[in-house]
Design an enzyme around this catalytic site. Structure first.
Site, PDB file in Angstrom:
ATOM      1  N   ASP A 102      -2.110  -0.344   1.343  1.00 55.15           N
ATOM      2  CA  ASP A 102      -0.684  -0.672   1.266  1.00 55.15           C
ATOM      3  C   ASP A 102      -0.551  -2.182   1.226  1.00 55.15           C
ATOM      4  O   ASP A 102      -1.076  -2.885   2.105  1.00 55.15           O
ATOM      5  CB  ASP A 102       0.072  -0.096   2.455  1.00 55.15           C
TER       6      ASP A 102
ATOM      7  N   ARG B 148       1.220   1.097  -3.079  1.00 53.59           N
ATOM      8  CA  ARG B 148       0.042   1.902  -2.760  1.00 53.59           C
ATOM      9  C   ARG B 148      -0.983   1.695  -3.868  1.00 53.59           C
ATOM     10  O   ARG B 148      -0.738   1.996  -5.039  1.00 53.59           O
ATOM     11  CB  ARG B 148       0.424   3.371  -2.637  1.00 53.59           C
TER      12      ARG B 148
ATOM     13  N   LYS C  29      -3.587   2.022  10.885  1.00 53.72           N
ATOM     14  CA  LYS C  29      -2.867   0.787  11.186  1.00 53.72           C
ATOM     15  C   LYS C  29      -3.841  -0.326  11.578  1.00 53.72           C
ATOM     16  O   LYS C  29      -3.679  -1.483  11.184  1.00 53.72           O
ATOM     17  CB  LYS C  29      -1.861   1.017  12.322  1.00 53.72           C
TER      18      LYS C  29
ATOM     19  N   ASN D  87      -5.242   3.197   4.369  1.00 57.87           N
ATOM     20  CA  ASN D  87      -5.071   4.630   4.588  1.00 57.87           C
ATOM     21  C   ASN D  87      -6.326   5.372   4.147  1.00 57.87           C
ATOM     22  O   ASN D  87      -6.745   5.266   2.992  1.00 57.87           O
ATOM     23  CB  ASN D  87      -3.868   5.136   3.796  1.00 57.87           C
TER      24      ASN D  87
ATOM     25  N   LYS E 273       6.080  -1.109  14.775  1.00 60.37           N
ATOM     26  CA  LYS E 273       5.758   0.276  14.425  1.00 60.37           C
ATOM     27  C   LYS E 273       4.714   0.847  15.380  1.00 60.37           C
ATOM     28  O   LYS E 273       3.865   0.118  15.907  1.00 60.37           O
ATOM     29  CB  LYS E 273       5.266   0.376  12.985  1.00 60.37           C
TER      30      LYS E 273
ATOM     31  N   ARG F  18       6.687   1.554  -3.713  1.00 57.60           N
ATOM     32  CA  ARG F  18       7.708   2.369  -3.043  1.00 57.60           C
ATOM     33  C   ARG F  18       8.801   1.427  -2.570  1.00 57.60           C
ATOM     34  O   ARG F  18       8.601   0.636  -1.642  1.00 57.60           O
ATOM     35  CB  ARG F  18       7.062   3.144  -1.902  1.00 57.60           C
TER      36      ARG F  18
ATOM     37  N   ARG G 150      12.428   0.617   5.016  1.00 59.49           N
ATOM     38  CA  ARG G 150      11.204   1.365   4.730  1.00 59.49           C
ATOM     39  C   ARG G 150      11.170   1.790   3.271  1.00 59.49           C
ATOM     40  O   ARG G 150      12.141   2.328   2.745  1.00 59.49           O
ATOM     41  CB  ARG G 150      11.124   2.606   5.618  1.00 59.49           C
TER      42      ARG G 150
ATOM     43  N   GLU H 265      -1.695  -1.958   5.456  1.00 56.64           N
ATOM     44  CA  GLU H 265      -2.368  -0.776   6.004  1.00 56.64           C
ATOM     45  C   GLU H 265      -3.548  -0.407   5.123  1.00 56.64           C
ATOM     46  O   GLU H 265      -3.573  -0.704   3.925  1.00 56.64           O
ATOM     47  CB  GLU H 265      -1.419   0.433   6.105  1.00 56.64           C
TER      48      GLU H 265
END
Length: 324
Positions: free
Chosen positions: A277, A214, A129, A287, A164, A229, A237, A285
Protein backbone atom coordinates in the site's frame (compact mmCIF):
# COMPACT_ATOMS: atom_id res chain seq x y z
CA UNK A 1 -1.75 -29.84 -10.34
CA UNK A 2 -3.82 -30.46 -7.25
CA UNK A 3 -4.33 -27.10 -5.49
CA UNK A 4 -5.78 -26.65 -2.01
CA UNK A 5 -7.06 -23.19 -1.08
CA UNK A 6 -7.26 -22.46 2.64
CA UNK A 7 -9.71 -19.58 2.75
CA UNK A 8 -12.88 -18.17 4.22
CA UNK A 9 -16.11 -20.13 3.58
CA UNK A 10 -16.75 -20.31 -0.16
CA UNK A 11 -20.33 -19.18 0.33
CA UNK A 12 -19.05 -15.81 1.56
CA UNK A 13 -17.13 -15.02 -1.65
CA UNK A 14 -18.22 -12.03 -3.73
CA UNK A 15 -16.93 -13.42 -6.98
CA UNK A 16 -17.28 -10.19 -8.97
CA UNK A 17 -14.25 -8.86 -7.09
CA UNK A 18 -12.73 -11.74 -5.10
CA UNK A 19 -9.04 -12.34 -5.85
CA UNK A 20 -9.06 -15.93 -4.54
CA UNK A 21 -11.85 -16.67 -7.02
CA UNK A 22 -9.69 -15.13 -9.78
CA UNK A 23 -6.90 -17.53 -8.83
CA UNK A 24 -9.28 -20.49 -8.85
CA UNK A 25 -10.73 -19.50 -12.21
CA UNK A 26 -7.27 -19.18 -13.77
CA UNK A 27 -6.22 -22.54 -12.34
CA UNK A 28 -9.39 -24.31 -13.48
CA UNK A 29 -8.98 -22.91 -16.99
CA UNK A 30 -5.66 -24.77 -17.19
CA UNK A 31 -7.15 -28.04 -16.00
CA UNK A 32 -5.79 -27.94 -12.46
CA UNK A 33 -7.85 -29.67 -9.78
CA UNK A 34 -9.26 -27.50 -6.98
CA UNK A 35 -9.90 -28.21 -3.32
CA UNK A 36 -10.89 -25.82 -0.54
CA UNK A 37 -11.12 -25.74 3.21
CA UNK A 38 -11.15 -23.19 6.03
CA UNK A 39 -8.46 -22.96 8.73
CA UNK A 40 -10.77 -24.69 11.19
CA UNK A 41 -10.62 -27.77 8.94
CA UNK A 42 -6.88 -28.25 9.56
CA UNK A 43 -5.91 -31.07 11.92
CA UNK A 44 -2.78 -32.88 13.13
CA UNK A 45 -2.58 -35.99 15.30
CA UNK A 46 0.60 -37.66 16.50
CA UNK A 47 1.65 -40.43 14.19
CA UNK A 48 -0.01 -38.86 11.17
CA UNK A 49 0.35 -35.91 8.79
CA UNK A 50 -1.35 -32.52 8.88
CA UNK A 51 -4.71 -33.15 7.27
CA UNK A 52 -7.47 -30.88 5.99
CA UNK A 53 -11.10 -31.78 5.62
CA UNK A 54 -11.65 -30.52 2.08
CA UNK A 55 -14.26 -30.11 -0.60
CA UNK A 56 -13.37 -31.00 -4.19
CA UNK A 57 -14.56 -28.15 -6.39
CA UNK A 58 -15.65 -27.46 -9.91
CA UNK A 59 -16.55 -23.96 -11.09
CA UNK A 60 -19.91 -23.42 -12.73
CA UNK A 61 -19.12 -20.20 -14.58
CA UNK A 62 -22.28 -18.60 -13.21
CA UNK A 63 -22.88 -16.05 -10.47
CA UNK A 64 -24.80 -18.26 -8.05
CA UNK A 65 -24.01 -20.91 -7.26
CA UNK A 66 -20.50 -20.27 -8.63
CA UNK A 67 -19.11 -23.67 -7.62
CA UNK A 68 -20.13 -27.26 -7.16
CA UNK A 69 -18.62 -29.28 -4.34
CA UNK A 70 -18.43 -33.03 -4.19
CA UNK A 71 -18.65 -32.89 -0.39
CA UNK A 72 -20.66 -30.85 2.09
CA UNK A 73 -20.25 -30.42 5.87
CA UNK A 74 -19.90 -32.54 7.88
CA UNK A 75 -18.77 -35.02 5.22
CA UNK A 76 -15.68 -33.28 3.83
CA UNK A 77 -12.89 -35.53 2.60
CA UNK A 78 -9.69 -35.90 4.67
CA UNK A 79 -6.67 -34.77 2.61
CA UNK A 80 -3.03 -34.90 3.81
CA UNK A 81 -1.51 -31.57 2.83
CA UNK A 82 1.81 -33.10 1.79
CA UNK A 83 0.00 -35.04 -0.94
CA UNK A 84 -1.27 -31.99 -2.87
CA UNK A 85 0.96 -30.00 -5.20
CA UNK A 86 0.44 -26.63 -3.50
CA UNK A 87 -1.45 -25.26 -0.52
CA UNK A 88 -2.48 -21.63 -1.04
CA UNK A 89 -3.17 -19.81 2.21
CA UNK A 90 -5.81 -17.14 1.52
CA UNK A 91 -7.58 -16.63 4.84
CA UNK A 92 -8.56 -12.99 5.27
CA UNK A 93 -7.54 -11.10 8.42
CA UNK A 94 -7.93 -10.65 11.34
CA UNK A 95 -4.40 -11.78 12.12
CA UNK A 96 -5.47 -13.23 15.45
CA UNK A 97 -4.42 -16.17 17.60
CA UNK A 98 -6.38 -18.66 15.49
CA UNK A 99 -4.63 -17.39 12.37
CA UNK A 100 -1.27 -17.93 14.08
CA UNK A 101 -2.25 -21.44 15.11
CA UNK A 102 -3.16 -22.20 11.50
CA UNK A 103 0.28 -21.06 10.35
CA UNK A 104 1.89 -23.43 12.84
CA UNK A 105 -0.12 -26.33 11.45
CA UNK A 106 0.82 -25.28 7.93
CA UNK A 107 4.48 -25.09 8.94
CA UNK A 108 4.26 -28.64 10.25
CA UNK A 109 2.80 -29.60 6.86
CA UNK A 110 5.87 -27.97 5.25
CA UNK A 111 8.13 -30.17 7.36
CA UNK A 112 6.19 -33.13 6.02
CA UNK A 113 6.84 -32.02 2.45
CA UNK A 114 3.95 -29.68 1.59
CA UNK A 115 4.47 -26.57 -0.54
CA UNK A 116 2.60 -23.71 1.18
CA UNK A 117 2.19 -20.28 -0.42
CA UNK A 118 2.78 -17.84 1.24
CA UNK A 119 5.19 -19.60 3.59
CA UNK A 120 3.67 -19.88 7.08
CA UNK A 121 6.74 -18.52 8.89
CA UNK A 122 6.85 -15.54 6.52
CA UNK A 123 3.18 -14.84 7.26
CA UNK A 124 3.93 -14.75 10.98
CA UNK A 125 7.06 -12.65 10.53
CA UNK A 126 5.31 -9.93 8.49
CA UNK A 127 2.27 -8.60 10.37
CA UNK A 128 0.69 -6.29 7.88
CA UNK A 129 0.91 -3.01 9.77
CA UNK A 130 4.28 -3.62 11.43
CA UNK A 131 6.24 -5.11 8.54
CA UNK A 132 6.92 -1.61 7.19
CA UNK A 133 9.16 -0.83 10.19
CA UNK A 134 11.99 -2.68 8.44
CA UNK A 135 11.97 -0.05 5.69
CA UNK A 136 11.98 3.31 7.54
CA UNK A 137 13.41 5.16 4.53
CA UNK A 138 10.20 4.45 2.57
CA UNK A 139 7.48 5.18 5.12
CA UNK A 140 5.90 8.36 6.53
CA UNK A 141 6.79 9.44 10.08
CA UNK A 142 5.35 6.61 12.16
CA UNK A 143 4.85 5.81 15.83
CA UNK A 144 3.94 2.44 17.36
CA UNK A 145 3.01 2.61 21.04
CA UNK A 146 0.47 1.90 23.76
CA UNK A 147 1.23 5.14 25.56
CA UNK A 148 -1.10 8.13 25.23
CA UNK A 149 1.68 10.57 26.16
CA UNK A 150 3.81 9.27 23.27
CA UNK A 151 0.92 9.91 20.91
CA UNK A 152 0.41 13.43 22.22
CA UNK A 153 4.10 14.22 21.72
CA UNK A 154 3.93 12.80 18.19
CA UNK A 155 0.87 14.93 17.48
CA UNK A 156 2.67 18.04 18.73
CA UNK A 157 5.53 17.27 16.33
CA UNK A 158 3.53 16.33 13.24
CA UNK A 159 0.06 17.85 13.62
CA UNK A 160 -2.23 16.06 11.17
CA UNK A 161 -2.27 12.33 12.02
CA UNK A 162 -3.82 8.99 11.12
CA UNK A 163 -4.34 6.53 14.00
CA UNK A 164 -5.19 2.87 13.43
CA UNK A 165 -5.28 -0.46 15.28
CA UNK A 166 -2.68 -3.06 14.35
CA UNK A 167 -5.26 -5.76 13.68
CA UNK A 168 -7.69 -3.81 11.49
CA UNK A 169 -8.64 -4.55 7.90
CA UNK A 170 -10.69 -2.83 5.23
CA UNK A 171 -10.23 0.57 6.85
CA UNK A 172 -11.84 -0.44 10.15
CA UNK A 173 -10.88 1.64 13.16
CA UNK A 174 -8.95 4.34 11.27
CA UNK A 175 -9.17 7.88 12.64
CA UNK A 176 -7.79 11.21 11.48
CA UNK A 177 -6.82 13.88 14.03
CA UNK A 178 -5.97 17.31 12.65
CA UNK A 179 -3.71 20.02 14.06
CA UNK A 180 -6.32 21.19 16.58
CA UNK A 181 -6.20 17.79 18.32
CA UNK A 182 -10.00 17.61 18.55
CA UNK A 183 -11.06 14.32 20.18
CA UNK A 184 -7.47 13.01 20.32
CA UNK A 185 -7.86 11.82 23.89
CA UNK A 186 -11.11 9.99 23.19
CA UNK A 187 -9.72 8.37 20.04
CA UNK A 188 -6.58 7.20 21.82
CA UNK A 189 -8.67 5.70 24.64
CA UNK A 190 -10.82 3.90 22.07
CA UNK A 191 -7.85 2.47 20.19
CA UNK A 192 -5.38 1.71 22.97
CA UNK A 193 -8.01 0.64 25.50
CA UNK A 194 -6.37 2.68 28.26
CA UNK A 195 -2.91 1.32 27.49
CA UNK A 196 -3.85 -2.31 26.92
CA UNK A 197 -3.52 -2.31 23.12
CA UNK A 198 -0.81 -1.07 20.77
CA UNK A 199 -1.65 1.60 18.20
CA UNK A 200 0.02 2.78 15.00
CA UNK A 201 0.14 6.53 14.35
CA UNK A 202 1.32 8.03 11.07
CA UNK A 203 1.61 11.52 9.67
CA UNK A 204 -1.38 12.23 7.42
CA UNK A 205 -0.40 12.13 3.75
CA UNK A 206 -2.43 14.61 1.66
CA UNK A 207 -1.70 12.49 -1.42
CA UNK A 208 -4.47 10.16 -0.19
CA UNK A 209 -6.74 12.42 -2.28
CA UNK A 210 -5.18 10.78 -5.34
CA UNK A 211 -5.62 7.33 -3.87
CA UNK A 212 -4.18 4.67 -1.61
CA UNK A 213 -2.43 2.53 -4.22
CA UNK A 214 -2.33 -1.27 -4.04
CA UNK A 215 0.76 -2.62 -5.81
CA UNK A 216 0.90 -6.39 -6.27
CA UNK A 217 4.18 -8.30 -6.17
CA UNK A 218 4.26 -11.82 -7.60
CA UNK A 219 7.52 -13.63 -6.84
CA UNK A 220 9.04 -10.26 -6.09
CA UNK A 221 8.07 -8.66 -9.41
CA UNK A 222 5.52 -5.87 -9.54
CA UNK A 223 2.37 -6.16 -11.61
CA UNK A 224 2.74 -3.07 -13.86
CA UNK A 225 -0.66 -1.64 -12.88
CA UNK A 226 -1.76 -0.42 -9.46
CA UNK A 227 -5.25 -0.14 -8.02
CA UNK A 228 -5.65 3.36 -6.56
CA UNK A 229 -8.42 3.42 -3.96
CA UNK A 230 -9.69 6.98 -3.78
CA UNK A 231 -11.69 8.26 -0.76
CA UNK A 232 -15.21 9.43 -1.51
CA UNK A 233 -17.71 11.74 0.15
CA UNK A 234 -15.44 13.36 2.70
CA UNK A 235 -14.01 10.02 3.88
CA UNK A 236 -10.34 9.81 4.84
CA UNK A 237 -10.22 6.09 3.99
CA UNK A 238 -9.69 4.91 0.45
CA UNK A 239 -10.43 1.23 1.17
CA UNK A 240 -13.00 -0.20 -1.22
CA UNK A 241 -14.75 -1.79 1.76
CA UNK A 242 -15.16 1.74 3.18
CA UNK A 243 -16.66 3.14 -0.02
CA UNK A 244 -13.49 4.11 -1.86
CA UNK A 245 -13.46 4.33 -5.65
CA UNK A 246 -11.04 2.01 -7.43
CA UNK A 247 -9.03 3.43 -10.34
CA UNK A 248 -6.42 1.32 -12.11
CA UNK A 249 -3.31 3.21 -13.21
CA UNK A 250 0.22 2.38 -14.37
CA UNK A 251 2.98 2.33 -11.78
CA UNK A 252 4.90 5.55 -11.26
CA UNK A 253 8.69 5.73 -11.00
CA UNK A 254 8.31 5.92 -7.21
CA UNK A 255 5.99 2.90 -7.18
CA UNK A 256 8.54 0.91 -9.15
CA UNK A 257 11.36 2.01 -6.85
CA UNK A 258 9.44 0.83 -3.77
CA UNK A 259 8.51 -2.43 -5.48
CA UNK A 260 12.05 -3.09 -6.66
CA UNK A 261 13.42 -2.36 -3.17
CA UNK A 262 11.06 -4.71 -1.36
CA UNK A 263 10.28 -7.33 -4.00
CA UNK A 264 13.46 -9.44 -3.96
CA UNK A 265 13.74 -9.24 -0.16
CA UNK A 266 10.18 -10.45 0.46
CA UNK A 267 10.24 -13.11 -2.26
CA UNK A 268 13.43 -14.60 -0.80
CA UNK A 269 11.55 -15.06 2.49
CA UNK A 270 8.83 -17.15 0.86
CA UNK A 271 6.27 -14.43 0.16
CA UNK A 272 5.10 -15.37 -3.32
CA UNK A 273 2.27 -12.81 -3.28
CA UNK A 274 2.44 -9.43 -1.57
CA UNK A 275 0.27 -6.32 -1.71
CA UNK A 276 2.05 -3.04 -1.02
CA UNK A 277 0.00 0.00 0.00
CA UNK A 278 1.49 3.30 -1.16
CA UNK A 279 0.18 6.83 -0.62
CA UNK A 280 1.98 9.39 -2.73
CA UNK A 281 5.63 8.46 -2.32
CA UNK A 282 5.26 6.63 1.01
CA UNK A 283 4.83 2.96 1.81
CA UNK A 284 2.10 2.52 4.44
CA UNK A 285 1.44 -1.26 4.65
CA UNK A 286 2.79 -4.61 3.46
CA UNK A 287 -0.10 -7.03 2.99
CA UNK A 288 0.79 -10.74 2.96
CA UNK A 289 -2.27 -12.65 4.18
CA UNK A 290 -4.69 -12.34 1.25
CA UNK A 291 -3.76 -9.41 -1.02
CA UNK A 292 -6.60 -8.30 -3.28
CA UNK A 293 -7.06 -6.22 -6.42
CA UNK A 294 -6.72 -8.99 -9.02
CA UNK A 295 -10.06 -8.54 -10.73
CA UNK A 296 -10.10 -4.75 -10.73
CA UNK A 297 -6.65 -4.62 -12.36
CA UNK A 298 -7.53 -7.35 -14.85
CA UNK A 299 -10.79 -5.70 -15.94
CA UNK A 300 -9.23 -2.27 -16.43
CA UNK A 301 -5.89 -3.27 -17.97
CA UNK A 302 -6.60 -6.57 -19.72
CA UNK A 303 -3.68 -8.16 -17.84
CA UNK A 304 -4.67 -11.55 -16.42
CA UNK A 305 -3.37 -11.15 -12.86
CA UNK A 306 -4.87 -14.48 -11.77
CA UNK A 307 -3.00 -16.13 -14.62
CA UNK A 308 0.26 -14.46 -13.55
CA UNK A 309 -0.20 -15.85 -10.06
CA UNK A 310 -0.91 -19.37 -11.33
CA UNK A 311 2.20 -19.07 -13.53
CA UNK A 312 4.15 -18.49 -10.31
CA UNK A 313 2.49 -21.44 -8.56
CA UNK A 314 3.31 -23.70 -11.50
CA UNK A 315 6.96 -22.63 -11.37
CA UNK A 316 7.13 -23.27 -7.64
CA UNK A 317 5.56 -26.70 -8.03
CA UNK A 318 7.95 -27.64 -10.83
CA UNK A 319 10.92 -26.52 -8.71
CA UNK A 320 9.64 -28.51 -5.73
CA UNK A 321 9.25 -31.63 -7.85
CA UNK A 322 12.75 -31.23 -9.30
CA UNK A 323 14.21 -30.91 -5.80
CA UNK A 324 12.76 -34.20 -4.57
Amino acid sequence: MDLLFVADPLESFKIAKDSTFAMMRAAAARGHRLMACTPRDLMWQSGGPVTAYVRDLSLTGTEAPWFQAAQQAPDERPQPLAEVDAVIMRKDPPFDAEYLYATHLLEQAEREGALVLNRPRALRDHPEKLAILEFPQLIPPTLVTRDAADIRRFHAAHGDLILKPLDGMGGMGIFRVREDGLNLGSIVETLNRHGAQTVMVQRFEPAIAQGDKRILLIEGVAVPWALARIPQGGEVRGNLAAGGKGVVQPLTDTDRHIAETLGPVLAARGLTLVGLDVIGERLTEINVTSPTGFQEITKASGLDVGGLFIDAVERRVQAARAAR
